[in-house]
Design a protein around this motif. Structure first.
Motif: not given
Length: 304
Positions: A227-228, A231, A234-235
């Motif tokens: 999940l990290r 993310d 995505k960033a």
């Protein structure tokens, strides 16, 4: 119906002048009748004059109240006229330098019409062949269903057609664009996404489980790390690029379906999809850094 401020101002001025003229007329009649000894008629003329003077004063006050607003409206109209003239002049300049399409000769028009007819005919033939292949593979294509919104590949000989969801290579239409870094980036993105979201659909149980733990269960370490990382993707590539990858890679949606949802034209979505793949490949270290970023950083170093 509300009137324009200029109309109200002009009406107040006209009424003021009209009542002032009426008052002057009645004052003259009053003086003439007083000199003639006609006291009763002079009294009537005096009352009419006082009434006309009251109306003239009221309209004068209204005109004084409307005068600043009428002046502002006039100034704004003048300013708008100047802006409109400037825009018209600019439009005339642009029209003068804008190349105009050349008029086609009848021969060229017939040639272009034949070429367009050929393109339309080939497109119809391609759609018909696609439908025949789908029927041969036992695929009932209905765009209203989830399966009909996904990219489906049909392979095999004419007598043994097989349908399957598009793999990573077939997600990229042009073969020349299917470079190893891009395909590896798609695979890593897909794998990372499923690692981050695994376990969200619980396995069905037919008996109630017994919870003997003394604390609230946490997210597994592998899923938390995934999940990290997702993310971070995505960033790193941006929300829009991430969304295009999600619709195309995770859900397997076609560009035509994405266009039908208002995400843009199919051609633009194809370009953004390749850009999203390249950005993801750079994020995973599979490609060199973006030349645009390098030039920007060089410029910032020189400026500092």
């Amino acid at each position: 119906m509300p009137q324009h401020i200029d109309t109200r101002y002009e009406t107040a001025i006209a009424r003021r002048d009209r009542w002032a003229a009426s008052a002057a007329k009645h004052r003259a009649a009053q003086a003439k009748r007083t000199a003639a000894g006609k006291t009763a008629l002079a009294k009537i003329s005096q009352e009419a004059a006082e009434k006309a003077e009251a109306h003239a004063k009221a309209n004068a006050r209204e005109a004084d109240r409307l005068a600043p607003m009428a002046q502002r409206a006039q100034a704004l109209r003048q300013q708008n006229d100047l802006v409109a003239e400037a825009r018209l002049a600019r439009a005339i300049e642009l029209a003068a330098v804008t190349p105009r399409p050349k008029a086609l000769s009848p021969k060229d028009e017939r040639r272009q019409a034949k070429e367009q007819e050929k393109r339309d005919r080939l497109a119809q033939q391609g759609q018909a062949q696609r439908k025949r292949d789908e029927r041969a593979a036992g695929v009932e294509h209905d765009p209203r269903t989830a399966a009909g919104q996904r990219e489906i590949q049909i392979r095999g000989p004419a007598v043994d057609k097989r349908a399957s969801l598009a793999d990573y290579a077939n997600l990229i239409h042009r073969q020349t664009d299917r470079t190893p870094p891009r395909l590896l980036a798609l695979e890593r993105f897909d794998t990372l996404w499923h690692r981050a979201h695994c376990g969200l659909m619980a396995t069905p149980r037919y008996e109630r489980g017994v919870d003997t733990s003394r604390k609230i269960a946490g997210v597994p370490d592998d899923r938390a790390e995934s999940l990290r990382l997702i993310d971070g993707v995505k960033a790193g590539i941006g929300v829009e690029m991430f969304a295009i990858l999600f619709h195309r890679v995770i859900n397997g949606h076609s560009f035509s379906w994405m266009a039908s949802q208002g995400m843009g034209e199919s051609e633009r979505l194809g370009v953004l999809f390749l850009a999203a793949i390249d950005a993801t490949a750079r994020h995973f270290g599979l490609r060199e850094r973006s030349r645009a970023v390098e030039v920007m950083e060089q410029g910032l170093q020189i400026a500092s």
